[in-house]
Scaffold this motif. Structure first.
Motif, mmCIF file in Angstrom:
data_model
loop_
_atom_site.group_PDB
_atom_site.id
_atom_site.type_symbol
_atom_site.label_atom_id
_atom_site.label_comp_id
_atom_site.label_asym_id
_atom_site.label_seq_id
_atom_site.Cartn_x
_atom_site.Cartn_y
_atom_site.Cartn_z
ATOM 1 N N GLY A 106 50.883 -42.993 62.498
ATOM 2 C CA GLY A 106 51.560 -42.566 61.276
ATOM 3 C C GLY A 106 52.872 -43.250 60.985
ATOM 4 N N PRO A 123 51.713 -41.022 57.051
ATOM 5 C CA PRO A 123 50.292 -40.748 56.797
ATOM 6 C C PRO A 123 50.087 -40.266 55.358
ATOM 7 C CG PRO A 123 51.042 -39.643 58.794
ATOM 8 C CD PRO A 123 52.264 -40.170 58.094
ATOM 9 N N VAL A 144 47.043 -44.195 55.854
ATOM 10 C CA VAL A 144 48.505 -44.287 55.841
ATOM 11 C C VAL A 144 48.964 -44.984 54.565
ATOM 12 C CG1 VAL A 144 48.768 -44.274 58.356
ATOM 13 C CG2 VAL A 144 48.488 -46.452 57.143
#
Length: 174
Positions: A106, A123, A144
């Motif tokens: 992320g 994300p 993402v």
């Protein structure tokens, strides 16, 4: 898979860090690879044009093995996932470069020398799926949003902010 791109042209960069692996007796542990690419849905067969960057920390045999795997010259299961390997493509260059990869879930980033830099912002929160031909997209992973995507090479050049991405692990066998 194989559907039309949102804007008809796909520009991007992908990275891989070999946790553990070898090819023909040559160890590849810890080495990285970055691929910068483009294709147009409106070009006949939508061939991929790409530049492959192999980790300059590797010796000649390691760099050659990485290039053979990621261009599809060395046959293996990766061919099922690399559109530039199983369809008509234009390999623009293979370059040794300083590869830095931090696949932090992320929030990761990667760089190939002065040629490519990608930074993940966060994300995707909506749960909406981006459907494209990102290799490995059929595996569990995470959508993402990229803070930045910059490619500065004589063969390819583009820059984006806020575009989509995907992160996942992979396992290829030859």
């Amino acid at each position: 898979m194989g559907g039309r791109s949102t804007y008809g042209i796909c520009l991007g960069a992908l990275s891989w860090k070999v946790a553990q692996g070898h090819a023909n007796g040559t160890t590849l542990d810890g080495l990285g690879v970055v691929l910068a690419c483009r294709y147009s849905d409106d070009e006949e067969g939508s061939p991929w044009s790409f530049v492959l960057y192999v980790d300059d920390r590797g010796d000649e045999a390691q760099r050659d093995a990485l290039a053979a795997i990621f261009t599809g010259r060395l046959r293996g299961s990766q061919l099922e996932h690399f559109p530039w390997a199983w369809k008509e493509s234009h390999q623009l260059a293979v370059r040794a470069a300083e590869i830095e990869i931090e696949h932090v879930p992320g929030r990761g980033w990667f760089r190939a020398g002065e040629f490519v830099e990608v930074r993940v912002a966060h994300p995707v929160e909506s749960g909406e799926t981006v459907t494209c031909v990102i290799p490995g997209h059929e595996r569990s992973g995470r959508e993402v949003v990229a803070e930045s995507l910059d490619v500065r090479d004589e063969a390819l050049e583009f820059s984006f902010r806020g575009n989509c991405g995907f992160e996942s692990d992979f396992e290829y066998r030859g």
